[in-house]
Design a protein around this motif. Structure first.
Motif, short mmCIF file in Angstrom:
data_model
loop_
_atom_site.label_atom_id
_atom_site.label_comp_id
_atom_site.label_asym_id
_atom_site.label_seq_id
_atom_site.Cartn_x
_atom_site.Cartn_y
_atom_site.Cartn_z
N TRP A 199 0.84 -1.20 0.00
CA TRP A 199 0.00 0.00 0.00
C TRP A 199 0.88 1.25 0.00
N TYR A 246 -6.99 -0.18 -2.46
CA TYR A 246 -8.19 -0.33 -1.64
C TYR A 246 -8.35 -1.80 -1.29
N TRP A 247 -8.35 -2.10 0.00
CA TRP A 247 -8.48 -3.49 0.48
C TRP A 247 -9.96 -3.75 0.72
N SER A 248 -10.51 -4.74 0.08
CA SER A 248 -11.94 -5.04 0.22
C SER A 248 -12.13 -6.48 0.70
N THR A 249 -13.11 -6.65 1.58
CA THR A 249 -13.34 -7.98 2.16
C THR A 249 -14.83 -8.35 2.09
N PRO A 250 -15.36 -8.56 0.88
CA PRO A 250 -16.77 -8.95 0.80
C PRO A 250 -17.00 -10.28 1.52
N SER A 304 -7.83 11.29 4.56
CA SER A 304 -8.28 10.21 5.44
C SER A 304 -8.78 10.81 6.75
N LYS A 305 -9.88 10.23 7.26
CA LYS A 305 -10.42 10.71 8.55
C LYS A 305 -9.80 9.86 9.65
N ARG A 306 -9.13 10.47 10.55
CA ARG A 306 -8.52 9.75 11.66
C ARG A 306 -8.67 10.57 12.94
C1 LIG Z 1 -8.53 -5.75 6.48
C2 LIG Z 1 -9.28 -4.63 5.80
C3 LIG Z 1 -10.48 -4.90 5.16
C4 LIG Z 1 -11.22 -3.89 4.54
N1 LIG Z 1 -12.40 -4.20 3.92
C5 LIG Z 1 -13.13 -3.21 3.35
C6 LIG Z 1 -14.35 -3.52 2.70
O1 LIG Z 1 -14.77 -4.68 2.59
N2 LIG Z 1 -15.07 -2.49 2.20
C7 LIG Z 1 -14.62 -1.19 2.29
O2 LIG Z 1 -15.31 -0.29 1.82
N3 LIG Z 1 -13.44 -0.87 2.85
C8 LIG Z 1 -12.69 -1.85 3.39
N4 LIG Z 1 -11.48 -1.55 3.97
C9 LIG Z 1 -11.02 -0.13 3.97
C10 LIG Z 1 -10.40 0.29 2.65
O3 LIG Z 1 -9.46 -0.66 2.18
C11 LIG Z 1 -9.66 1.64 2.75
O4 LIG Z 1 -8.64 1.56 3.73
C12 LIG Z 1 -10.54 2.78 3.15
O5 LIG Z 1 -11.75 2.77 2.48
C13 LIG Z 1 -9.83 4.07 2.78
O6 LIG Z 1 -9.86 4.90 3.84
P1 LIG Z 1 -8.53 5.66 4.28
O7 LIG Z 1 -8.05 6.43 3.13
O8 LIG Z 1 -8.98 6.47 5.42
O9 LIG Z 1 -7.55 4.56 4.67
C14 LIG Z 1 -10.71 -2.56 4.56
C15 LIG Z 1 -9.48 -2.29 5.17
C16 LIG Z 1 -8.77 -3.31 5.78
C17 LIG Z 1 -7.44 -2.99 6.41
#
Ligand SMILES: Cc1cc2nc3c(=O)[nH]c(=O)nc-3n(C[C@H](O)[C@H](O)[C@H](O)COP(=O)(O)O)c2cc1C
Length: 173
Positions: A111, A122-126, A160-162
């Motif tokens: 990343w 973008y990490w997605s976990t459906p 990013s919102k933190r």
């Molecule tokens: C393990 C893991 C799983 C994630 N799964 C999803 C997901 O299924 N759907 C989603 O919209 N974002 C998911 N995210 C978040 C996005 O990958 C991404 O980090 C976020 O949308 C971007 O926000 P940021 O810029 O604040 O990091 C996941 C992140 C992590 C670390």
């Protein structure tokens, strides 16, 4: 994320540089549990087709949404590359959480490298991700723990919102 990615491809050497960075992640007992299946070109459509097929097959009728299925189908094709994130377990050596932590560190390396090269990730976990094993050809000790969607973008991504990091840290002296 895929809807904001443009059509620009990521060249193979750039992808290899990004993937190579994963290999420097920390790993207990040197199990190096990260594995990847990289989808580029025509295989992105195949991945989308599989996701849509799995969604249709595993979603109960009352929860099924045509829009969601189309979205799942199109997301890979809207990306320049998708990397299936795979974690390998070694139950005789380590608890699984250590392998997940190590694989997540490998993903973070990718990343950071992708971000440095101007590529969005973008990490997605459906929920249906565990059904992907046969499509990915995984042995029993490997499990897909996410899809990493990558692409270039022309839009300025929102900050990013933190929460302030100080809310998460205790200092002891
Ligand atoms: C393990 C893991 C799983 C994630 N799964 C999803 C997901 O299924 N759907 C989603 O919209 N974002 C998911 N995210 C978040 C996005 O990958 C991404 O980090 C976020 O949308 C971007 O926000 P940021 O810029 O604040 O990091 C996941 C992140 C992590 C670390």
């Amino acid at each position: 994320m895929p809807p904001v990615y443009n059509d620009k491809k990521i060249d193979r050497r750039t992808l290899e540089t990004i993937i190579d960075s994963a290999n420097y992640a920390p790993t207990h007992k040197l199990t190096q549990p990260w594995h990847f299946v990289v989808f580029i070109g025509d295989s992105l459509k195949e991945l989308g087709g599989e996701m849509a097929k799995l969604y249709k097959h595993h979603t109960p009728a009352e929860k099924f949404s045509e829009r969601k299925m189309t979205d799942m189908e199109q997301k890979p094709a809207k990306s320049a590359a998708v990397i299936a994130i795979i974690m390998e377990s070694h139950p005789n050596l380590l608890p699984e959480w250590e392998e997940i932590a190590s694989t997540a560190a490998a993903v973070e390396n990718m990343w950071l490298m992708a971000t440095a090269l101007g590529i969005g990730s973008y990490w997605s976990t459906p929920g249906l991700i565990h059904h992907l094993s046969p499509f990915l050809g995984l042995p029993d000790n490997q499990r897909c723990i996410g899809l990493f969607y990558m692409g270039y973008t022309d839009v300025d991504l929102p900050a990013s919102k933190r929460e302030d990091i100080s809310t998460k840290v205790q200092w002891r002296e």
